[in-house]
Structure formats: C-alpha cells, structure tokens
Scaffold this motif. Structure first.
Motif, short mmCIF file in Angstrom:
data_model
loop_
_atom_site.label_atom_id
_atom_site.label_comp_id
_atom_site.label_asym_id
_atom_site.label_seq_id
_atom_site.Cartn_x
_atom_site.Cartn_y
_atom_site.Cartn_z
N THR A 1 10.81 -16.69 8.60
CA THR A 1 11.73 -15.79 9.29
C THR A 1 11.03 -14.45 9.47
OG1 THR A 1 13.98 -14.88 9.29
CG2 THR A 1 12.80 -14.86 7.20
N GLU A 2 11.72 -13.52 10.10
CA GLU A 2 11.17 -12.18 10.30
C GLU A 2 12.10 -11.15 9.66
OE1 GLU A 2 10.79 -9.36 14.12
OE2 GLU A 2 9.36 -11.03 14.16
N ALA A 3 11.53 -10.25 8.87
CA ALA A 3 12.32 -9.20 8.23
C ALA A 3 12.85 -8.24 9.29
CB ALA A 3 11.48 -8.45 7.21
N ASP A 4 14.04 -7.69 9.04
CA ASP A 4 14.59 -6.73 9.99
C ASP A 4 13.87 -5.39 9.87
OD1 ASP A 4 17.70 -5.98 8.16
OD2 ASP A 4 15.63 -5.32 7.84
N GLU A 5 14.35 -4.39 10.59
CA GLU A 5 13.65 -3.11 10.64
C GLU A 5 13.56 -2.41 9.30
OE1 GLU A 5 15.79 -0.70 13.38
OE2 GLU A 5 17.62 -0.63 12.17
N ASN A 6 14.44 -2.80 8.36
CA ASN A 6 14.42 -2.20 7.03
C ASN A 6 13.78 -3.12 5.99
OD1 ASN A 6 15.82 0.27 7.72
ND2 ASN A 6 17.65 -1.01 7.97
N GLY A 7 13.15 -4.21 6.45
CA GLY A 7 12.45 -5.11 5.53
C GLY A 7 13.32 -6.17 4.89
N PHE A 8 14.59 -6.32 5.29
CA PHE A 8 15.47 -7.31 4.68
C PHE A 8 15.35 -8.65 5.41
CE2 PHE A 8 17.61 -4.86 1.55
CZ PHE A 8 17.63 -3.56 2.03
N PHE A 9 15.49 -9.76 4.63
CA PHE A 9 15.36 -11.10 5.20
C PHE A 9 16.21 -12.07 4.39
CE2 PHE A 9 12.79 -11.44 1.51
CZ PHE A 9 12.77 -12.79 1.17
N ARG A 10 16.38 -13.30 4.94
CA ARG A 10 17.00 -14.41 4.20
C ARG A 10 16.44 -15.72 4.73
NH1 ARG A 10 20.71 -18.44 4.57
NH2 ARG A 10 21.73 -19.01 2.60
N ARG B 1 22.48 -24.07 -4.70
CA ARG B 1 23.68 -23.51 -4.09
C ARG B 1 23.80 -21.99 -4.24
NH1 ARG B 1 26.21 -28.16 -6.66
NH2 ARG B 1 26.63 -29.77 -5.10
N GLU B 2 22.69 -21.29 -4.45
CA GLU B 2 22.71 -19.83 -4.55
C GLU B 2 21.53 -19.23 -3.80
OE1 GLU B 2 23.05 -18.13 -8.39
OE2 GLU B 2 24.63 -19.49 -9.06
N ASP B 3 21.70 -17.96 -3.41
CA ASP B 3 20.57 -17.21 -2.86
C ASP B 3 19.96 -16.38 -3.98
OD1 ASP B 3 20.72 -18.13 -0.30
OD2 ASP B 3 21.79 -16.40 0.51
N VAL B 4 18.69 -16.62 -4.25
CA VAL B 4 17.99 -15.83 -5.25
C VAL B 4 17.66 -14.46 -4.64
CG1 VAL B 4 15.90 -15.64 -6.65
CG2 VAL B 4 17.00 -17.87 -6.32
N GLN B 5 17.93 -13.40 -5.41
CA GLN B 5 17.63 -12.04 -4.94
C GLN B 5 16.19 -11.70 -5.28
OE1 GLN B 5 19.75 -9.90 -3.21
NE2 GLN B 5 17.88 -8.72 -2.92
N LEU B 6 15.36 -11.57 -4.26
CA LEU B 6 13.95 -11.26 -4.48
C LEU B 6 13.78 -9.80 -4.89
CD1 LEU B 6 10.89 -12.03 -4.15
CD2 LEU B 6 11.08 -11.06 -1.84
N VAL B 7 12.99 -9.58 -5.92
CA VAL B 7 12.60 -8.23 -6.31
C VAL B 7 11.11 -8.09 -6.01
CG1 VAL B 7 12.42 -6.56 -8.17
CG2 VAL B 7 14.35 -8.16 -8.12
N ASP B 8 10.81 -7.43 -4.90
CA ASP B 8 9.42 -7.27 -4.48
C ASP B 8 8.81 -6.08 -5.20
OD1 ASP B 8 7.80 -6.98 -1.19
OD2 ASP B 8 6.99 -7.05 -3.22
N PRO B 9 7.82 -6.31 -6.07
CA PRO B 9 7.22 -5.17 -6.80
C PRO B 9 6.53 -4.17 -5.88
CG PRO B 9 5.92 -7.18 -7.10
CD PRO B 9 7.19 -7.59 -6.41
N ALA B 10 6.29 -4.56 -4.63
CA ALA B 10 5.67 -3.61 -3.69
C ALA B 10 6.63 -2.50 -3.30
CB ALA B 10 5.19 -4.35 -2.44
N CYS B 11 7.96 -2.75 -3.44
CA CYS B 11 8.95 -1.73 -3.10
C CYS B 11 9.04 -0.75 -4.26
CB CYS B 11 10.32 -2.36 -2.84
SG CYS B 11 10.34 -3.50 -1.44
N ARG B 12 8.66 0.49 -4.02
CA ARG B 12 8.61 1.47 -5.09
C ARG B 12 9.60 2.60 -4.81
NH1 ARG B 12 3.22 0.46 -3.85
NH2 ARG B 12 2.92 2.46 -2.78
N VAL C 1 0.83 -1.21 0.00
CA VAL C 1 0.00 0.00 0.00
C VAL C 1 0.86 1.26 0.00
CG1 VAL C 1 -1.75 1.30 1.25
CG2 VAL C 1 -1.88 -1.20 1.15
N THR C 2 1.85 1.29 0.91
CA THR C 2 2.67 2.49 1.04
C THR C 2 3.92 2.45 0.18
OG1 THR C 2 3.98 1.61 2.88
CG2 THR C 2 1.90 2.70 3.42
N GLY C 3 4.35 1.24 -0.20
CA GLY C 3 5.59 1.11 -0.96
C GLY C 3 6.83 1.17 -0.10
N ARG C 4 6.67 1.31 1.20
CA ARG C 4 7.82 1.45 2.10
C ARG C 4 8.22 0.10 2.68
NH1 ARG C 4 9.07 6.61 2.68
NH2 ARG C 4 7.52 8.19 2.17
N PRO C 5 9.49 -0.03 3.14
CA PRO C 5 9.96 -1.30 3.69
C PRO C 5 9.05 -1.80 4.82
CG PRO C 5 11.80 0.18 3.35
CD PRO C 5 10.56 0.98 3.09
#
Length: 549
Positions: free
Chosen positions: A68-77, A106-117, A41-45
């Motif tokens: 898992t839980e995303a950190d304060e800036n919305g990052f996770f793994r 054997r790799e970490d896929v980098q997620l591109v969340d379209p909600a992040c604007r 909705v807001t586009g923010r982390p």
C-alpha cells in the motif's frame, strides 16, 4: 477399476472441500497492521512512502505479499494477512527500511516505527501553558480567554478550561504581553517564549488560595501617554513596579490595553514605597505610597485616584540621536513630547565624502550612549548606494541586541534592508537602491492592528496622509514583525497607478533587548517647503511609536 476411479474422485473432492473450508477459516482469522512510518534520517513522517508486507503462510507454507502507500502524514493499513511474522519494507526515493511485525488474528497490530522520533515544534515556536488562579477569591478561573498578540497583528487566543488551565501551542519565540480576561478578572503578563520549550505563566500553582486579607494588599491605577493639551490616550504595556524589593521579590505588573494596572499580593501593611511606571523614554514615580491590607482596603491603593489617568513624563536620563533628513523631521515630534535630550547629526553632509552612517554607527562606545536613534527620510543615500560598512552593520545589530532602539522612515528603508534583510522584504529588487519607492501620494484609510495603538488613537481605522509620492512600500514580513498599520495603497507602475492591497505601512520588530521601527509615512513638509505640524492620527501614531522604543 470403476470403483477405484469413483473412490479417488471422491477423495479429491473431499480434500478440495476440506482445503476450501480451511482457507475460509484462515481468512476469518486474518489480521492486519496499521500505523505511521517515518524517514529514519529525519525522523519525520514518510508521506507517500510505499509499504510492502511479505510473509510465509504457516499453514500453506506459501509466500505472500501485499502493499500500500502511506498517506501524506505517513499513515497506512494493510489487512487480510495470515497470523504469522511479516516483514514490512518501507521505501521511497530517499530511503529503504525494514521492520518485523507479528500479526494477530482478527486484529490490526499497531506498528511502532522507531524511525518516528519526538521532534521539536515548528522552528521559532514554543508553547505557552498555565492554570489561572484568581487570588482575590482563591478559585481557579473557570471561563475566559488568554490572548497573545502576534507580530502580524493576528491574535492567538486560548480558552480557559473549567479547571483554570489552558494550552497555547505554536507561539512565536520572543517577548510577548499576554492578556488574561474573564468575568470579574483581568490581568496582564510579560513573558518570554523559547524555541521548542514550554513557557509557564507564573499563576500556575499547586494550591489556588486567596490572598490573605489580613497580610496582603494591592496597588492599582491607570496609565496614559502625554499630549499637548488635555489627557493623553490610555497606554498599554507600561511596566509598573515597586522600586524596593520586598523580601527579595520585585512586585510588578504591566498596564492593560485600557491603561489600567494592578499589582497584587504585596505584603501589607507597607509605608513609603516608591512605585514607578515606565514605557519607552517616559516614566512616572509615585514617591510615597502606602499599602493597606485587603481587609482595610478591599479595592487596593489607587495611586491615580486624584487624576483618573496618570500621564507619563520624559525620562531625563535618556539620550537620543537624530540623523537629520530633508523630508522627515521626527525631532519635532520628540520636541512636542518634551524630549529635549536630543543630539542632531547632519544626514546630508556638505562634503560628499563624509558618510553619516560612519559618524553615527562606526564607534560602538559612542553609539551605546544613546537609548534610541532616529534616521529620517531624506538622508544622503551615498552610504546606502556604496553599501554599509560591515563594522557599521555589526555595531547596529549589537546595539539593538543590547537594548538600543532604532526608528527609520521611508526613503531610509535601505538601512533596514541591508542590516536585517531577513525581517522585512521591500518591494522590488533588494540589490537595487531605492527600488521600493513607488508609492502614490494621497490619503489612505488604514487598519490599526496593534490593540495598544488602537486604544491610544481611539480608533481601529484611521486616515494617513502621504504628501509626496514615491514612498517606500513593504511587500513581505517575517512572522516576528509587528504590523501597526496596514491598508490598500496606490502603486506607481509603467506610467500609471495600480492598487496594492493590505500593505504594511508601519511595522516593528524586536531583536534581543532592543527594537526597530520602520514607517512609510512620517512628518512631512507642506507645499511651501515648511514642516507640517501634525495634529491628527498621524501625530498620535508617531507618538505611540516613540513610546515603543
């Protein structure tokens, strides 16, 4: 039968061993997903959001899940996932969103969340960028600083990179004077920063080339303010320009903190130019200036060579209105500065039913004939207790936006509080008239935060005297408000005196093309009830404030 039991057992053991090896192989091939998730909705982390990965293992055909839980800036793994397509569910108390991701071995896929604007910068902020060229040498500046003075007195400083470029993010919106300083080079600019935008200094050019010594020249000099005796202090921020446009271009500059200026790149030779310097209600015009090529005059035409520093004089075309009060006589400071085109309005009318605010501000056409209005401490507060008329408020706002200036001192602070409550917060209850008036009289050491004022008074710390107590105290400021003076002051409370630290004593802000100044200290009367003639730093500060209007 015995043989069959052994064979069966052996087969199970082999199958178990094979499955174990296969699980180990799958574990070694496992991948993961990482990235940033946002509120759609807001586009923010989405800080603190839960992230759950669900999948079906293609080898075992069993469902699996990890969270898992995303950190304060919305990052996770999330790691240890089989090579397959997984569903990510992102949720918090405000939203739930799902995404598909293909896990790679054997790799970490980098997620591109379209909600992040891409979002605008911090509200009320913009970015200042540039590439500084020393046109005298034809080379980019390789070291130095770019400085913007914030309204709070804090300085924003960006280092100049080896290619001459700089980036200064999060600069408050509005008009600012920018100082560029480097070894053998200094220049000042006036720029306007727009919200969410990028402001480019004019010196960012594709090719950095020197001024042609055979076809360009420059004008240099030094500006200072007038004083009663001798030379006034250096005056920063004076606008100096060639009156006649040359090939449609106005050649201009602004004086630095030490009062010096340089207008470079002027097509030369030129004869009979008018050069004008302006600061507030003060001007000076050099009527017959010749500009020679740099080949003939490498240091330029110095218009102040004979006087070292040119004092500005009052502009006779400007008009002023002073609302007179009992405890402040700013009109006497205006008189000492040679400003005589002043109309006086009685701020304590004999008839209590007459309102000075109506007389001063109700007629916009009349109000707009004045370049600046001064409201002294000690005016009748009937207008403020009743609450300013809405038409008066709107006229004042419009007057400032269209280029007028307003000075308000001490007990008249409610005028600022009622018209611009979002800019300056005064001590106490804003809805109660005079509730901020608790200052203890005395002499206070204060910091001079505005560099131009510091150069003008010749000190970074001065002593300011308050002859009478119960002066108005400022508590909080909007980031767009300039603090000229700040210090620790006495505060009358519960029958005693406490100390408030870092109190803004004198402040100002711009709105549109105009400016508003508020000061807790001012011209005051002595013990005999006569008006003092200030001759210390207080007088210099008041003069500088008048230059700023």
């Amino acid at each position: 039968m015995t043989t069959m039991r052994v064979l069966t057992t052996s087969f199970i053991a082999l199958a178990t061993l094979f499955a174990g090896c296969r699980d180990e192989e799958l574990t070694n091939l496992a991948g993961g997903v990482t990235g940033q998730v946002c509120n759609p909705v807001t586009g923010r982390p989405a800080g603190g959001a839960s992230v759950t990965a669900d999948w079906v293992n293609p080898f075992t055909e069993k469902a699996g899940s990890k969270d898992t839980e995303a950190d304060e800036n919305g990052f996770f793994r999330i790691g240890g996932m089989p090579v397959t397509t997984a569903t990510l569910t992102i949720r918090n108390e405000e939203f739930e969103n799902q995404l598909q991701v293909d896990v790679i071995e054997r790799e970490d896929v980098q997620l591109v969340d379209p909600a992040c604007r891409d979002l605008p910068g911090e509200p009320g902020m913009g970015e200042l960028v540039g590439q500084i060229c020393n046109r005298h040498t034809g080379e980019y500046i390789t070291e130095g600083t770019v400085t913007v003075l914030l309204a709070s007195g804090e300085e924003l400083v960006a280092d100049i990179q080896p290619d001459g470029s700089f980036v200064m993010p999060d600069v408050p919106v509005g008009v600012h004077v920018v100082y560029v300083q480097a070894p053998g080079f200094q220049k000042t600019y006036q720029i306007e920063v727009l919200e969410g935008g990028q402001t480019l200094l004019e010196d960012q050019v594709v090719d950095c080339e020197p001024f042609d010594e055979l076809s360009t020249g420059m004008i240099v000099g030094s500006i200072c303010g007038p004083s009663d005796t001798g030379e006034g202090g250096p005056l920063a921020g004076a606008h100096v320009y060639v009156v006649q446009p040359i090939d449609g271009i106005v050649y201009e500059s602004w004086s630095l903190e030490d009062g010096t200026f340089a207008i470079a790149g002027i097509p030369a030779p030129q004869t009979g130019l008018q050069v004008r310097a302006e600061k507030g209600g003060f001007v000076y015009t050099w009527p017959d200036v010749n500009v020679f090529t740099l080949a003939d005059a490498p240091d330029g035409t110095n218009v102040t060579a004979s006087v070292d520093c040119q004092e500005l004089v009052p502009d006779d075309d400007r008009r002023y209105l002073v609302v007179q009060g009992t405890f402040d006589k700013i009109e006497q400071v205006l008189s000492r500065m040679g400003l005589t085109n002043v109309d006086l309005l009685e701020g304590v009318p004999m008839d209590p039913s007459e309102l000075w605010s109506t007389a001063a501000f109700a007629n916009f056409d009349t109000l707009s004939t004045y370049d600046a209005v001064f409201v002294n401490c000690g005016i009748s507060e009937t207008d403020l207790v009743l609450g300013l008329n809405p038409a008066v408020k709107e006229n004042l706002k419009r007057y400032i936006r269209e280029g007028g200036s307003l000075y308000v001192s001490d007990w008249a602070y409610d005028l600022v509080e009622q018209v611009w409550p979002e800019r300056i917060n005064f001590l106490g209850d804003d809805s109660v008239n005079s509730d901020a008036e608790h200052g203890e009289d005395g002499d206070y050491g204060v910091e001079v935060l505005e560099p131009g004022l510091a150069d003008y008074v010749g000190a970074s710390n001065v002593t300011i005297g308050f002859s009478f107590g119960n002066f108005a105290i400022v508590s909080l400021l909007d980031p767009t408000v300039t603090t000229y003076l700040r210090g620790d002051v006495g505060y009358r409370v519960n029958g005693g005196v406490s100390t408030l630290n870092d109190v803004p004593v004198t402040v100002g802000f711009s709105d549109g093309f105009g400016r508003v100044i508020f000061t807790s200290f001012h011209q005051e009367t002595n013990d005999a009830g006569e008006t003092e003639t200030l001759d210390g730093p207080e007088d210099l500060v008041l003069r500088y404030l008048i230059f700023s209007l």
